[in-house]
Design a protein around this motif. Structure first.
Motif, PDB file in Angstrom:
ATOM      1  N   VAL A  48       0.827  -1.217   0.000  1.00  0.00           N
ATOM      2  CA  VAL A  48       0.000   0.000   0.000  1.00  0.00           C
ATOM      3  C   VAL A  48       0.860   1.267   0.000  1.00  0.00           C
ATOM      4  CG1 VAL A  48      -1.680   1.332   1.352  1.00  0.00           C
ATOM      5  CG2 VAL A  48      -2.020  -1.120   0.985  1.00  0.00           C
ATOM      6  N   ASN A  49       1.793   1.346   0.910  1.00  0.00           N
ATOM      7  CA  ASN A  49       2.696   2.512   0.977  1.00  0.00           C
ATOM      8  C   ASN A  49       3.824   2.208   1.956  1.00  0.00           C
ATOM      9  OD1 ASN A  49       1.562   2.919   3.538  1.00  0.00           O
ATOM     10  ND2 ASN A  49       0.062   4.408   2.776  1.00  0.00           N
ATOM     11  N   LEU A  50       4.709   3.174   2.107  1.00  0.00           N
ATOM     12  CA  LEU A  50       5.882   2.970   2.960  1.00  0.00           C
ATOM     13  C   LEU A  50       5.462   2.658   4.396  1.00  0.00           C
ATOM     14  CD1 LEU A  50       8.998   3.073   2.852  1.00  0.00           C
ATOM     15  CD2 LEU A  50       8.845   5.496   3.432  1.00  0.00           C
ATOM     16  N   ALA A  51       4.413   3.328   4.839  1.00  0.00           N
ATOM     17  CA  ALA A  51       3.948   3.152   6.220  1.00  0.00           C
ATOM     18  C   ALA A  51       3.445   1.731   6.481  1.00  0.00           C
ATOM     19  CB  ALA A  51       2.842   4.165   6.523  1.00  0.00           C
ATOM     20  N   SER A  52       3.110   1.008   5.426  1.00  0.00           N
ATOM     21  CA  SER A  52       2.537  -0.331   5.626  1.00  0.00           C
ATOM     22  C   SER A  52       3.546  -1.454   5.356  1.00  0.00           C
ATOM     23  CB  SER A  52       1.316  -0.515   4.719  1.00  0.00           C
ATOM     24  OG  SER A  52       1.738  -0.724   3.391  1.00  0.00           O
ATOM     25  N   VAL A  53       4.808  -1.084   5.092  1.00  0.00           N
ATOM     26  CA  VAL A  53       5.822  -2.097   4.785  1.00  0.00           C
ATOM     27  C   VAL A  53       6.023  -3.036   5.979  1.00  0.00           C
ATOM     28  CG1 VAL A  53       8.279  -2.451   4.289  1.00  0.00           C
ATOM     29  CG2 VAL A  53       7.009  -0.661   3.075  1.00  0.00           C
ATOM     30  N   GLN A  54       5.970  -4.332   5.722  1.00  0.00           N
ATOM     31  CA  GLN A  54       6.193  -5.350   6.762  1.00  0.00           C
ATOM     32  C   GLN A  54       7.682  -5.688   6.833  1.00  0.00           C
ATOM     33  OE1 GLN A  54       3.213  -6.733   8.451  1.00  0.00           O
ATOM     34  NE2 GLN A  54       2.584  -4.847   7.430  1.00  0.00           N
ATOM     35  N   ALA A  55       8.096  -6.231   7.958  1.00  0.00           N
ATOM     36  CA  ALA A  55       9.530  -6.482   8.192  1.00  0.00           C
ATOM     37  C   ALA A  55      10.177  -7.239   7.029  1.00  0.00           C
ATOM     38  CB  ALA A  55       9.708  -7.247   9.494  1.00  0.00           C
ATOM     39  N   HIS A  56       9.501  -8.268   6.520  1.00  0.00           N
ATOM     40  CA  HIS A  56      10.119  -9.105   5.480  1.00  0.00           C
ATOM     41  C   HIS A  56      10.136  -8.413   4.103  1.00  0.00           C
ATOM     42  CE1 HIS A  56       5.802  -9.923   4.889  1.00  0.00           C
ATOM     43  NE2 HIS A  56       6.136 -10.245   3.654  1.00  0.00           N
ATOM     44  N   GLU A  57       9.501  -7.233   4.008  1.00  0.00           N
ATOM     45  CA  GLU A  57       9.414  -6.549   2.712  1.00  0.00           C
ATOM     46  C   GLU A  57      10.497  -5.496   2.493  1.00  0.00           C
ATOM     47  OE1 GLU A  57       4.589  -6.994   2.029  1.00  0.00           O
ATOM     48  OE2 GLU A  57       5.335  -5.328   3.247  1.00  0.00           O
ATOM     49  N   TRP A  58      11.339  -5.249   3.526  1.00  0.00           N
ATOM     50  CA  TRP A  58      12.368  -4.210   3.376  1.00  0.00           C
ATOM     51  C   TRP A  58      13.345  -4.488   2.243  1.00  0.00           C
ATOM     52  CZ3 TRP A  58      11.260   0.353   4.714  1.00  0.00           C
ATOM     53  CH2 TRP A  58      10.447   0.596   5.818  1.00  0.00           C
ATOM     54  N   PRO A  59      13.716  -5.734   1.978  1.00  0.00           N
ATOM     55  CA  PRO A  59      14.616  -5.958   0.825  1.00  0.00           C
ATOM     56  C   PRO A  59      13.998  -5.476  -0.487  1.00  0.00           C
ATOM     57  CG  PRO A  59      14.602  -7.888   2.245  1.00  0.00           C
ATOM     58  CD  PRO A  59      13.518  -6.969   2.761  1.00  0.00           C
ATOM     59  N   LEU A  60      12.680  -5.563  -0.591  1.00  0.00           N
ATOM     60  CA  LEU A  60      11.996  -5.095  -1.784  1.00  0.00           C
ATOM     61  C   LEU A  60      12.070  -3.566  -1.894  1.00  0.00           C
ATOM     62  CD1 LEU A  60      10.268  -5.594  -4.248  1.00  0.00           C
ATOM     63  CD2 LEU A  60       8.282  -5.865  -2.749  1.00  0.00           C
ATOM     64  N   VAL A  61      11.937  -2.893  -0.751  1.00  0.00           N
ATOM     65  CA  VAL A  61      12.062  -1.431  -0.747  1.00  0.00           C
ATOM     66  C   VAL A  61      13.479  -1.045  -1.182  1.00  0.00           C
ATOM     67  CG1 VAL A  61      11.935   0.653   0.678  1.00  0.00           C
ATOM     68  CG2 VAL A  61      10.285  -1.191   1.033  1.00  0.00           C
ATOM     69  N   GLN A  62      14.441  -1.809  -0.701  1.00  0.00           N
ATOM     70  CA  GLN A  62      15.831  -1.553  -1.104  1.00  0.00           C
ATOM     71  C   GLN A  62      15.988  -1.708  -2.619  1.00  0.00           C
ATOM     72  OE1 GLN A  62      18.911  -3.704   1.008  1.00  0.00           O
ATOM     73  NE2 GLN A  62      20.341  -3.453  -0.692  1.00  0.00           N
ATOM     74  N   GLN A  63      15.361  -2.733  -3.161  1.00  0.00           N
ATOM     75  CA  GLN A  63      15.452  -2.968  -4.612  1.00  0.00           C
ATOM     76  C   GLN A  63      14.797  -1.817  -5.398  1.00  0.00           C
ATOM     77  OE1 GLN A  63      15.026  -7.084  -5.561  1.00  0.00           O
ATOM     78  NE2 GLN A  63      14.731  -6.725  -7.753  1.00  0.00           N
ATOM     79  N   VAL A  64      13.718  -1.280  -4.853  1.00  0.00           N
ATOM     80  CA  VAL A  64      13.067  -0.123  -5.490  1.00  0.00           C
ATOM     81  C   VAL A  64      14.031   1.072  -5.485  1.00  0.00           C
ATOM     82  CG1 VAL A  64      11.210   1.581  -5.246  1.00  0.00           C
ATOM     83  CG2 VAL A  64      10.697  -0.853  -5.000  1.00  0.00           C
ATOM     84  N   LEU A  65      14.670   1.317  -4.343  1.00  0.00           N
ATOM     85  CA  LEU A  65      15.577   2.470  -4.239  1.00  0.00           C
ATOM     86  C   LEU A  65      16.803   2.298  -5.134  1.00  0.00           C
ATOM     87  CD1 LEU A  65      15.358   3.218  -0.403  1.00  0.00           C
ATOM     88  CD2 LEU A  65      14.382   4.550  -2.275  1.00  0.00           C
TER      89      LEU A  65
END
Ligand code: AMP
Ligand code: ZN
Length: 110
Positions: A48-65
């Motif tokens: 949904v958005n950054l505020a809803s990122v779950q612990a196991h999803e941070w690698p995906l956020v890193q890949q986006v960045l």
């Protein structure tokens, strides 16, 4: 399929102007550009958005960045701004996490 417009773009049901794609990330041009260059970068997975990122999803956020950095290089952007709107009160209209890359002349100051 979910009603999410960006999930439909990922699925190829709604067309887009892709500028970058890998296994987990898609980037395409904003349909209503607010700057000379306006690209949206999204995880293919519905978050949904950054505020809803779950612990196991941070690698995906890193890949986006990391993708944002690559896209800026690919598009030869001299400088750029990155924005992710969070929640209605943060100006979010599409509730599938996306990061705006804005670049070009006369970016408004804050
Ligand atoms: P936000 O206000 O952060 O949720 O931004 C949503 C962005 O999605 C806006 O800048 C819209 O112009 C853009 N947008 C909406 N629909 C599409 C679409 N079909 N293709 C590309 N960009 C879109
Ligand atoms: Zn979605």
């Amino acid at each position: 399929m979910s009603d999410c417009i960006f999930c439909k773009i990922v699925a190829g049901v709604i067309p887009n102007t892709t500028v970058f794609e890998d296994d987990q990330v898609l980037a395409f041009r904003d349909i209503d550009p607010k700057a000379e260059t306006h690209i949206l970068v999204i995880p293919k997975q519905h978050i949904v958005n950054l505020a809803s990122v779950q612990a196991h999803e941070w690698p995906l956020v890193q890949q986006v960045l990391q993708s944002i950095k690559r896209i800026a290089e690919q598009e030869n952007l001299a400088g750029y701004r990155v924005i992710t709107n969070n929640g209605e009160q943060g100006g979010q209209e599409v509730f599938h996490m996306h990061w705006h890359i804005l670049a070009g002349k006369n970016l408004p100051g804050f």
